[in-house]
Design a protein around this motif. Structure first.
Motif, PDB file in Angstrom:
ATOM      1  N   VAL A 258       0.939  -1.195   0.036  1.00  0.00           N
ATOM      2  CA  VAL A 258      -0.054   0.044   0.008  1.00  0.00           C
ATOM      3  C   VAL A 258       1.001   1.251   0.063  1.00  0.00           C
ATOM      4  O   VAL A 258       0.549   2.236  -0.676  1.00  0.00           O
ATOM      5  CB  VAL A 258      -1.058  -0.155   1.312  1.00  0.00           C
ATOM      6  CG1 VAL A 258      -1.628   1.379   1.338  1.00  0.00           C
ATOM      7  CG2 VAL A 258      -1.933  -1.144   0.973  1.00  0.00           C
ATOM      8  N   ALA A 259       2.207   1.208   0.754  1.00  0.00           N
ATOM      9  CA  ALA A 259       2.713   2.306   0.782  1.00  0.00           C
ATOM     10  C   ALA A 259       4.316   1.995   0.826  1.00  0.00           C
ATOM     11  O   ALA A 259       4.624   0.944   0.969  1.00  0.00           O
ATOM     12  CB  ALA A 259       2.457   3.014   2.230  1.00  0.00           C
ATOM     13  N   LEU A 260       4.918   2.940   0.182  1.00  0.00           N
ATOM     14  CA  LEU A 260       6.534   2.609  -0.320  1.00  0.00           C
ATOM     15  C   LEU A 260       7.125   2.658   1.287  1.00  0.00           C
ATOM     16  O   LEU A 260       6.656   3.399   2.213  1.00  0.00           O
ATOM     17  CB  LEU A 260       7.082   3.680  -1.024  1.00  0.00           C
ATOM     18  CG  LEU A 260       6.339   3.818  -2.322  1.00  0.00           C
ATOM     19  CD1 LEU A 260       6.962   4.774  -3.473  1.00  0.00           C
ATOM     20  CD2 LEU A 260       6.449   2.437  -3.046  1.00  0.00           C
ATOM     21  N   ASP A 261       8.288   2.065   1.143  1.00  0.00           N
ATOM     22  CA  ASP A 261       9.169   2.179   2.495  1.00  0.00           C
ATOM     23  C   ASP A 261      10.052   3.314   2.560  1.00  0.00           C
ATOM     24  O   ASP A 261       9.750   4.332   1.728  1.00  0.00           O
ATOM     25  CB  ASP A 261       9.990   0.813   2.655  1.00  0.00           C
ATOM     26  CG  ASP A 261      11.261   1.037   1.539  1.00  0.00           C
ATOM     27  OD1 ASP A 261      11.444   1.962   0.851  1.00  0.00           O
ATOM     28  OD2 ASP A 261      11.918  -0.143   1.413  1.00  0.00           O
ATOM     29  N   ALA A 262      10.922   3.665   3.504  1.00  0.00           N
ATOM     30  CA  ALA A 262      11.645   4.912   3.946  1.00  0.00           C
ATOM     31  C   ALA A 262      12.465   5.254   2.918  1.00  0.00           C
ATOM     32  O   ALA A 262      12.820   6.290   2.606  1.00  0.00           O
ATOM     33  CB  ALA A 262      12.449   4.568   5.139  1.00  0.00           C
ATOM     34  N   ASP A 263      12.905   4.299   1.767  1.00  0.00           N
ATOM     35  CA  ASP A 263      13.691   4.315   0.601  1.00  0.00           C
ATOM     36  C   ASP A 263      13.034   4.680  -0.412  1.00  0.00           C
ATOM     37  O   ASP A 263      13.447   4.530  -1.607  1.00  0.00           O
ATOM     38  CB  ASP A 263      14.560   3.135   0.474  1.00  0.00           C
ATOM     39  CG  ASP A 263      15.735   2.649   1.480  1.00  0.00           C
ATOM     40  OD1 ASP A 263      16.468   4.014   1.598  1.00  0.00           O
ATOM     41  OD2 ASP A 263      15.923   1.725   2.085  1.00  0.00           O
ATOM     42  N   ASP A 264      11.664   4.913  -0.604  1.00  0.00           N
ATOM     43  CA  ASP A 264      10.650   5.018  -1.542  1.00  0.00           C
ATOM     44  C   ASP A 264      10.920   3.731  -2.537  1.00  0.00           C
ATOM     45  O   ASP A 264      10.665   3.860  -3.679  1.00  0.00           O
ATOM     46  CB  ASP A 264      11.083   6.241  -2.434  1.00  0.00           C
ATOM     47  CG  ASP A 264      11.146   7.490  -1.546  1.00  0.00           C
ATOM     48  OD1 ASP A 264       9.994   7.799  -1.303  1.00  0.00           O
ATOM     49  OD2 ASP A 264      12.116   8.221  -1.621  1.00  0.00           O
ATOM     50  N   LEU A 265      10.566   2.579  -1.849  1.00  0.00           N
ATOM     51  CA  LEU A 265      10.819   1.132  -2.637  1.00  0.00           C
ATOM     52  C   LEU A 265       9.625   0.456  -1.887  1.00  0.00           C
ATOM     53  O   LEU A 265       8.968   0.498  -1.036  1.00  0.00           O
ATOM     54  CB  LEU A 265      12.141   0.415  -1.987  1.00  0.00           C
ATOM     55  CG  LEU A 265      13.505   1.030  -2.637  1.00  0.00           C
ATOM     56  CD1 LEU A 265      14.408   0.256  -2.359  1.00  0.00           C
ATOM     57  CD2 LEU A 265      13.361   0.986  -4.176  1.00  0.00           C
TER      58      LEU A 265
END
Lengths: 132, 132, 132, 132, 132, 132
Positions: free
Chosen positions: F41-48
């Protein structure tokens, strides 16, 4: 030998004459995904085979004369079957005329040859190759 | 030069002999997506390179002799490795025999050459090209 | 959720009504590369979603009712535009009828849904998805 | 004539010099899907054109010298435009050096030629073909 | 549910921040082949999901704001990694804004959702899906 | 919803049990081009969505347990037909185990779901979709 290829498409209606064509003697149509390949021995001063922008524009312009038409009604094709292989030659010859007229730029006059491939589906395509 | 290509497929099992093949020495298999390209200098009276329906049927018929088989058990391949490139030649030679026998029609006897390409995955393929 | 997809094609002529269609109001045509996807929650006793041979035959049979035709002359499409998205629904609904009639076998009655995608070129395609 | 092709990729940044390049004079980038085709007249003792594993490794190694880089900062390309066609030659020449150095094995010395194709998108690609 | 997809491309340079990116922390680039899929429950009065010509123009216009640029220098992306998945969202959100602003026509306001897929090579791609 | 897909391949031999399989009851083989899609649903802290390098390695590792093998001799598949759809589930379930074991990293534990698609040729493919 270097080459550069650009891809575009056209969507036409037509029918064929001759028993060999079976159901394709009925009016039907096709999308042709069209690849035009330009060949030359050495790159020009810009390290290019051809200005790819102009190549794409000229291909698009040649296809614009054919797309969204019923080829059965085009005078240019009277008495011939507009098979995929025959249309590949039409596109290649019209592109060659534009190269010779300078539409792709002066350095494009050094092009050695041209190949046009028309893909009519995921399982059939045809090509015509000619010198320039 | 004109060409027409038709595409079909076959699914076979086989193994290879020789250290160079690594894990492929074990019995495994492959889907080959097979392209057969027919070439000629001038179109026939119907504006065709070849009757694409018959071309597709003959290609399918050649592949039907190979598909759903373990090639390790086929006498025709005893003592050879049925690599992708070697199978491309087998398919091309068998298609050429059919052209010469008239299976693609009389005008197909004017074909200049044949290319068979076997795609074994999205990252590897092999071809064999021969005159007719 | 499992799915199986088979691919085939059709080649039709047609024209569109309405200013929004621009040049496509002229008679033209298209090759549609057609993907039919069958979905179900659990596999059948043979570990299949559907008998892929029968699925391909039924898709081919549905497309045979449309291919090599001028859709402007088909009574079924009077008063509608045979856009890619509208044709995707036609193919899906006709396939669904065949599933319900048992043409894909008894276990195909357990299929959950169907998606039909029509690719009209390398840069445009349309889909219709429905339950079964 | 036999051929075998392997596919890999690289992702680079660069800019071009010259009015002909328009917006591409700005720093931008490209993914190149790279096909390397190896050609020879007869197969080797293992029925191969080339050890496809080694061919893939050497192609990968050549691309590793280019990928994830800003080609504007690479000394090897000073004073040239790293067009798709120019890069096709770079990859082909570096692969040829490896063939000549024996990196693809002794029998690869019998290869006749090499073609490298760089696909820069779904609508444009370029090739360089050379003897070995 | 119906959908229509159009395809275009962009070519950008960028670099990533974070150890997880390895060599991709260096300035490099990518071609993204971009698919935008528009979804709706029922067709409009012209039997369309969306005017495909306008859809293609708006996608092209969104991509024109990104292509031939070094994304590291774009204020809009400060402090973020312009990964393929993050860029898919950027393109989708900008397309959604245009749909809401009426750029795709009045009937496009009835669209249910949007999917944008960015293909970064033959072996990797990413998507972002959102309601409208 | 975001997704990232990586592609790889495997080449196996097998046979099927049951009349429905026709000639495919004979030992044959297939190349499966395998796509694994990871969703969140949402990207992780690295935008992945997921570290694409690790995703590719884990997919490769799962396929390495299957490729270059005769699946008829694998204990894991005794009593089942290793159809394309059944193998899609095997690959998906084994990938899911690796995600749960942390092989794709801590943030991959936030993935919502997984889709695995096996392409068996240019005209047939199958998928299995599951939550994580």
């Amino acid at each position: 030998m270097f080459s550069v290829t650009v891809r575009d498409q056209m969507m036409i209606a037509h029918s064929f004459h001759g028993e060999v064509f079976g159901h394709a003697q009925r009016l039907h149509g096709a999308t042709y995904v069209v690849d035009a390949t330009f060949r030359r021995v050495a790159l020009d001063a810009d390290d290019l085979v051809v200005d790819i922008g102009r190549a794409g524009e000229e291909l698009h312009s040649v296809l614009a004369e054919l797309t969204y038409r019923n080829l059965d009604e085009e005078a240019a094709f009277a008495g011939t079957n507009t098979t995929t292989e025959a249309l590949a030659r039409v596109v290649a010859d019209r592109l060659a005329d534009r190269v010779h007229a300078g539409a792709l730029g002066e350095t494009a006059r050094e092009l050695e040859g041209l190949v046009v491939t028309l893909h009519e589906s995921h399982i059939a395509w045809a090509s015509y190759e000619r010198p320039l």
